[in-house]
Design an enzyme around this catalytic site. Sequence first.
Site, PDB file in Angstrom:
ATOM      1  CE  LYS A 150      -0.380   0.292   5.039  1.00  0.00           C
ATOM      2  NZ  LYS A 150      -1.253   0.401   6.201  1.00  0.00           N
ATOM      3  CE1 TYR A 199      13.306  31.344   3.517  1.00  0.00           C
ATOM      4  CE2 TYR A 199      13.524  28.956   3.271  1.00  0.00           C
ATOM      5  CZ  TYR A 199      13.210  30.200   2.736  1.00  0.00           C
ATOM      6  OH  TYR A 199      12.819  30.302   1.425  1.00  0.00           O
TER       7      TYR A 199
END
Length: 376
Positions: free
Chosen positions: A40, A273
Amino acid sequence: MKSTSTAPLVWADISAPALAHNIAVLKQQVGHARLYVVVKANAYGHGMLEIATILATLNQVHGFAVARLDEAEQLRSSGITQPIMVMSGIQTLDDLALCATLDLEAVIHHEHLLSQMANILPGHSAMPQFWLKLNTGMNRLGMTSQNLIHLFTQNSASLATHINNCCKGFMSHFASAEDVNASQTQQQINALSPIKDWLEQQHIPLKLCLANSAAVFYFEDYHLDAVRAGIASYGINPNPNDAAIAEQLQPVMRLKAKVIALHHCKAGESIGYNATFVTQRDSLIATVSAGYADGYPRHAPSGTPVWINGQKAALAGRVSMDMLAIDVTDIDVKLADTVELWGENIPCELVAKAANTIAYELLVHVSDRVPRLMHY
């Protein structure tokens, strides 16, 4: 796997030999139990169609397990003929009919659909092979033993015939199998007793599929008729604190990227950042061509390890959308050198721990823009 006309800046190497090795380990663990490999979520980010195709050729697994019908449809349309278990996506009689058409094993997990099934004639073309999901304490999907017994009693003739003709067995899911000291696993086993006793009274054989990856290693008594192995198939330790398991498995994915810039920074300069990382000395900082848009965790802190030129380096500053920075001051590095973000030398579990998450999440978040390069 995606093809590309130019060398990628970030990619995932997928190792077929490592996959085969892990399956051999699992097969040795489970003995005669049928092994379903869970594919999956794009085979936990590894590439569902490619992984299933490799495993089909190995002839070492009984079948595959997916979450949803569309995943099973993709496998069938790609030529996969092995049994496919659909674990949570069966909601209606139409879903059942599609399972029958595609020769899928449906997992029935709620009373409403089971009651509707009682009205389908035995042998009807809309009735596929199916598993009945038991809720033994995880309280996510499944019916309790008591509710099942009540439904069987109400619809004894029709459901009993369906169970004898079409039911592959009963399944449940361990909530804490990676913790060998957790009492919850034994409590879940105890919750099976009512349905087990009732089936014995009705002379209906009890076949069980309980074990996940952790239970494959820790609960041999519960391998029983079939197991569903997910994360361990891909070489990820279901219990990152157990080094003995890690030694047996090989990572199937190696996430890699390139050095695309080098910067000499003075002591006291900030990187990335919000200036969350400030150099403590004159430093060489490498910019690497991978970021959170590729699936590398944004919340991985400074200090999270990577591997470059045979040595560990450390993340420096916040991860950007397309880039991250590493401190390579003490390493001989040049432009276009390859960085392993996780894989053979940096376990995915280690990066996950640093980012306060689990390896499952990192793997399934590797984005579609990252080419998966198969290695045989």
